[in-house]
Design an enzyme around this catalytic site. Sequence first.
Site, PDB file in Angstrom:
ATOM      1  N   GLY A 281       0.827  -1.190   0.000  1.00  0.00           N
ATOM      2  CA  GLY A 281       0.000   0.000   0.000  1.00  0.00           C
ATOM      3  C   GLY A 281       0.864   1.244   0.000  1.00  0.00           C
TER       4      GLY A 281
ATOM      5  N   GLY B 291       2.998   1.167   3.357  1.00  0.00           N
ATOM      6  CA  GLY B 291       3.609  -0.044   3.894  1.00  0.00           C
ATOM      7  C   GLY B 291       3.214  -1.277   3.127  1.00  0.00           C
TER       8      GLY B 291
ATOM      9  N   LYS C 145      -0.951  -5.954   8.618  1.00  0.00           N
ATOM     10  CA  LYS C 145      -0.737  -4.722   7.858  1.00  0.00           C
ATOM     11  C   LYS C 145       0.264  -3.868   8.618  1.00  0.00           C
ATOM     12  CE  LYS C 145      -3.269  -0.617   6.218  1.00  0.00           C
ATOM     13  NZ  LYS C 145      -4.616   0.028   6.157  1.00  0.00           N
TER      14      LYS C 145
ATOM     15  N   ASP D 299     -13.339   5.493   1.945  1.00  0.00           N
ATOM     16  CA  ASP D 299     -12.618   5.038   0.750  1.00  0.00           C
ATOM     17  C   ASP D 299     -13.270   3.771   0.203  1.00  0.00           C
ATOM     18  OD1 ASP D 299     -10.737   5.210  -1.266  1.00  0.00           O
ATOM     19  OD2 ASP D 299      -9.152   4.198  -0.130  1.00  0.00           O
TER      20      ASP D 299
END
Length: 280
Positions: A18, A21, A38, A135
């Site tokens: 992403g 990261g 993540k 989003d």
Amino acid sequence: MSAQLNQDYEIAAIVGRGRFGAVFRCSSRISGETFAVKSIDKTLLTDPFDSDLASREAKLHRLAAAGNPLAVQIHADYEDDASIHLVLDLCTGPDLFDRIADESAPISEPEAAMVIGDLMEAIAACHRRGVVHRDVKPENVVFDAEGRIRLVDFGSAGWIGEDGGEGMKGLVGTPYYVAPEVVRGEEYGEKVDVWSAGVVMYIMLGGVPPFHGETAAEIFEAVRRGNLRFPSRVFHKVSPAAKDLLRRMICKDVSRRFSAEQVLRHPWIKSRGGTSSVDD
């Protein structure tokens, strides 16, 4: 990697990257269960706004996912000097973007209604807890092993309070899907997610986005104008009920735009894309 994270989980291969990261496959050293972690690199958070979003992501993700089976669950979070790490459900299925891009199998109204119905259930659950995703896009809608959708990536999420009384500001989201009030720099609320989901639905049924442009600036200008059309070359087979719902979701007037709960009560959703009359 955090020492405590490494003590609790065995970190394996990267499964995604992403803006801030990467996402790794990992497994619990106690149960052996497989998850995703993540990892957000703090050195990439040069904008204070992005840094604030990252610091709140775990808290807002927990709120949004609690009792919400259609949102990816967060199981643990860690922080060290260099990174923030979130341990999440591992979703190995394709995302909705992949499904839309598969031109060999166009999306039927019943399938689109099933996906949008589940997506709006997930979004409505977030909104009831005061969390706005901000989003919503096909890449953030992932299919699990059972073929049901999971809403992922709460890295842009905002908080409006459980009574919806707190507005938000900031240009957050992805150009094709962002709502016009966000582009205009106004204070906004949870209905930005409904607009974005409407754009997702439009693309599922028509194969093209409702607002176009060669650059992000041109797309934002088209979104700001909000001139929604249904070109006959791509929408000639789409039902009046589906178009009616799209008009109510991709509605420039926020006061007239449907809430997530209203979308779930619409005849097209309730009939799962079947033949149904539309109430005014």
